[in-house]
Design a protein around this motif. Structure first.
Motif, PDB file in Angstrom:
ATOM      1  N   GLU A   1       5.395   8.591   4.613  1.00 58.38           N
ATOM      2  CA  GLU A   1       5.778   7.638   5.655  1.00 58.38           C
ATOM      3  C   GLU A   1       4.664   7.487   6.685  1.00 58.38           C
TER       4      GLU A   1
ATOM      5  N   GLU B   1       1.626   5.614   5.096  1.00 60.56           N
ATOM      6  CA  GLU B   1       1.878   4.179   4.952  1.00 60.56           C
ATOM      7  C   GLU B   1       1.781   3.465   6.297  1.00 60.56           C
ATOM      8  N   LEU B   2       2.355   4.088   7.332  1.00 57.90           N
ATOM      9  CA  LEU B   2       2.304   3.486   8.662  1.00 57.90           C
ATOM     10  C   LEU B   2       0.868   3.421   9.176  1.00 57.90           C
ATOM     11  N   SER B   3       0.104   4.490   8.943  1.00 64.01           N
ATOM     12  CA  SER B   3      -1.295   4.512   9.375  1.00 64.01           C
ATOM     13  C   SER B   3      -2.120   3.452   8.645  1.00 64.01           C
TER      14      SER B   3
ATOM     15  N   LEU C   1       1.047  -6.223  13.399  1.00 56.20           N
ATOM     16  CA  LEU C   1       1.919  -5.054  13.520  1.00 56.20           C
ATOM     17  C   LEU C   1       2.818  -5.225  14.743  1.00 56.20           C
TER      18      LEU C   1
ATOM     19  N   ARG D   1       9.885   2.805  13.129  1.00 56.40           N
ATOM     20  CA  ARG D   1       9.423   3.657  12.027  1.00 56.40           C
ATOM     21  C   ARG D   1       9.005   5.029  12.543  1.00 56.40           C
ATOM     22  N   LEU D   2       8.365   5.061  13.692  1.00 57.47           N
ATOM     23  CA  LEU D   2       8.006   6.352  14.292  1.00 57.47           C
ATOM     24  C   LEU D   2       9.257   7.148  14.654  1.00 57.47           C
TER      25      LEU D   2
ATOM     26  N   MET E   1       7.076  -0.806  14.649  1.00 52.08           N
ATOM     27  CA  MET E   1       6.322   0.443  14.551  1.00 52.08           C
ATOM     28  C   MET E   1       7.056   1.567  15.275  1.00 52.08           C
TER      29      MET E   1
END
Length: 454
Positions: free
Chosen positions: A164, A167-169, A186, A194-195, A191
Motif C-alpha cells: 500500500e 503504491e501510494l509513493s 493527486l 489512503r494514509l 491521499m
C-alpha cells in the motif's frame, strides 16, 4: 555464504541422540569422508538416511550413526546440507564435529544456518525471527503464535502494508516527476484517506504485536505489599505448591523469588517480593531494595492487602509507589471477616481494578489471573496475537508515527515532496521488518540472539 559450516544442533549433555549439522556446497562428500556404511553417502539419494559408522583418521570406528544429506534448494538453508545423528553425550558429538572441522568445515556462528536460509530466500526475516520464537516459547499459545509467523501470517500482513505504501509513493512521485504526462493529479483528500487506511492497518497490527510480546516473554507480575499480608501465600496459590516460605512472622521473605506459570496460554512471570516497610536489619534492607527494583521492572504490580485489618497510613504510602504503570489490587484473607471494602481501596487508587481473594482457600485466584492479563494486554485471551519481537514492534511503532506525521503534513498544506519523503521513511521501517532493506548491523542484531546450530 562461502564454505561449509558445521555445529552440534542439539543441547549439550547426555541424551538419546545428538545431531551434527552441516550446510554448504560439498558437505555431502565431506561427511562421506568420515562415514562408513554399506552404501556411501555420495551414492545415496537426498533425504534417504543411511546407517553406518563414523571413523577417525586411522579408520577406527568411533560411533554408530545415521547420516543423511539434502540437495539445495530443498533443505532448511536452501543449499546443500547434511546431518549426522550420533549417540548423545558430549564426547561422541564433539568428536564427530571435530572430524568435520578437520576436513575443511568451519564452526557455524550463532544463527548462521537460519541466516543462510534467509539469504537464500527460503525464509523472509520475519519467518527467520519466528524460528527463535518457537525455540523460546514458554506456553502452548506462544508456540502456536510463533508457528503462525513461521507459516507467513505476520509476513502477509506486513507485506500488504508495504505494498500500500509503495503504491501510494509511486503514484505521488509520478505526479511530481511527470507533470506534463497524462497522469491524474493527486487529490490530497484521497491521499489522506489512503494514509488513514494504512495507519489503521499498522495500528491493528501493532496492537496484536504488542500483546504478542507477552506470549513470547510473559507478563512480569510483582506481588507487593506490607509484610504478612499473604504475598507468599498468594504465590503458592498461583503455583499450587509451597514455593515460598509462609509463617505468621512478618518479614519472612527477604529475597526476590520468581516462577513462571501459564494462564490461558499466557506466561505469567510471578515475582514474590519482600514486604515493604522500614527495614529492621541489613538483610531486610537489601530485601526491600530488591523488592522495589522488581516492582519498577514489572509489567504489572499486584498490591496485596490484608482485608481483615483496616488500611493504615503505611498502606497509603505504598499505594503511591504502585500507581504507574499498571496495578491490580488483591484484597486477601476473604476467609476471615473483612474490614477493607473495594470502595475504600478505590478511594486510594481511583480506577484501579480490585479483586477479593483468599490465598488460603484459593477463592478468586482464577479471576485475579484474568484481571492481570486484562489489565496489561487489554483482554483476557491472546489467541489471535502474533509472537513478535521487540525489533518488529519498534519498527511498527516508528512506521505508525511517521504515517501520522505524513497525514499531519498533508492536512497542513506541506508540499507533496515533503509528504512523500515521510512516507518513504515509514516504508523503510516496514522494509526492515520484512528484511527487504538490511545491513550488516541488522543481521548481527537479529541472528546473534540464536544459539549455535540453528
Amino acid at each position: 555464504m562461502e564454505g561449509i559450516i558445521a555445529a552440534i544442533s542439539t543441547a549439550w549433555g547426555e541424551s538419546g541422540i545428538a545431531i551434527v549439522r552441516l550446510s554448504g556446497d560439498g558437505c555431502r562428500d565431506l561427511v562421506n569422508g568420515i562415514f562408513r556404511g554399506r552404501t556411501d553417502l555420495s551414492s545415496t539419494p537426498p533425504r534417504f538416511m543411511r546407517q553406518g559408522y563414523i571413523v577417525d583418521e586411522k579408520g577406527m570406528e568411533l560411533d554408530e550413526v545415521l547420516a543423511v544429506w539434502f540437495k539445495g534448494p530443498f533443505s532448511y538453508t536452501g543449499e546443500e546440507a547434511a546431518e549426522i545423528q550420533c549417540h548423545g553425550g558430549t564426547v561422541a558429538a564433539r568428536k564427530c564435529l571435530d572430524l568435520c572441522l578437520s576436513l575443511g568445515a568451519r564452526m557455524a556462528c550463532p544463527g548462521e544456518f537460519t541466516q543462510r536460509a534467509f539469504l537464500n530466500g527460503r525464509l523472509d526475516l520475519i519467518q527467520a525471527e519466528s524460528v527463535l520464537g518457537i525455540i523460546r516459547s514458554r506456553s502452548d499459545r506462544s508456540l502456536q503464535a510463533a508457528a503462525k509467523c513461521l507459516r507467513g501470517s505476520l509476513s502477509t500482513k506486513v507485506a500488504e502494508i508495504h505494498e500500500e505504501m509503495l503504491e501510494l509513493s509511486a503514484f505521488g512521485e509520478a505526479s511530481l516527476d511527470h507533470p506534463d504526462e497524462d497522469i491524474p493529479p493527486l487529490d490530497p483528500r484521497s491521499m489522506g484517506e489512503r494514509l488513514s487506511g494504512i495507519s489503521e492497518m499498522i495500528r491493528l497490527l501493532l496492537s496484536s504485536a504488542r500483546s504478542g510480546r507477552f506470549l513470547r516473554e510473559g507478563i512480569k507480575v510483582a506481588l507487593s505489599g506490607k509484610p504478612n499480608v499473604g504475598k507468599s501465600s498468594l504465590m503458592n496459590a498461583f503455583l499450587q505448591e509451597s514455593r515460598s516460605i509462609v509463617t505468621s512472622m512478618p518479614g519472612t521473605t527477604r529475597d526476590v523469588i520468581e516462577e513462571v506459570i501459564s494462564h490461558k496460554g499466557v506466561p505469567l512471570r510471578l515475582v514474590d517480593t519482600a514486604g515493604l516497610r522500614a527495614p529492621r536489619d541489613e538483610a531486610e534492607e537489601e530485601g526491600v531494595k530488591r523488592a522495589l527494583d522488581a516492582i519498577r521492572e514489572s509489567d504489572i504490580r499486584v498490591w496485596v492487602i490484608d482485608g481483615s485489618l483496616p488500611l493504615s497510613e503505611e498502606d497509603r504510602e505504598i499505594a503511591k509507589t504502585l500507581m504507574d504503570p499498571c496495578c491490580v489490587v488483591a484484597i486477601n484473607k476473604s476467609d476471615l471477616p473483612l474490614v477493607v471494602s473495594e470502595r475504600s481501596v478505590e478511594d486510594i487508587l481511583p480506577g484501579t481494578p480490585v479483586r477479593v481473594i483468599s490465598a488460603f482457600c484459593g477463592q478468586g485466584i482464577e479471576e485475579l489471573k484474568d484481571q492481570i492479563v486484562l489489565a496489561v494486554a487489554g483482554r483476557t485471551s491472546l489467541d489471535e496475537d502474533l509472537n513478535t519481537t521487540e525489533r518488529q514492534v519498534e519498527e511498527l511503532g516508528k512506521a505508525m508515527d511517521l504515517t501520522i506525521s505524513a497525514m499531519d503534513a498533508l492536512s497542513s498544506g506541506t508540499g507533496l515532496d515533503a509528504v512523500l519523503e515521510v512516507i518513504r521513511e515509514a516504508r523503510e521501517c516496514i522494509s526492515r521488518i520484512l528484511g527487504i532493506s538490511t545491513d550488516e548491523s541488522l543481521m548481527e542484531s537479529v541472528f546473534s540472539n540464536f544459539c549455535i546450530g540453528k
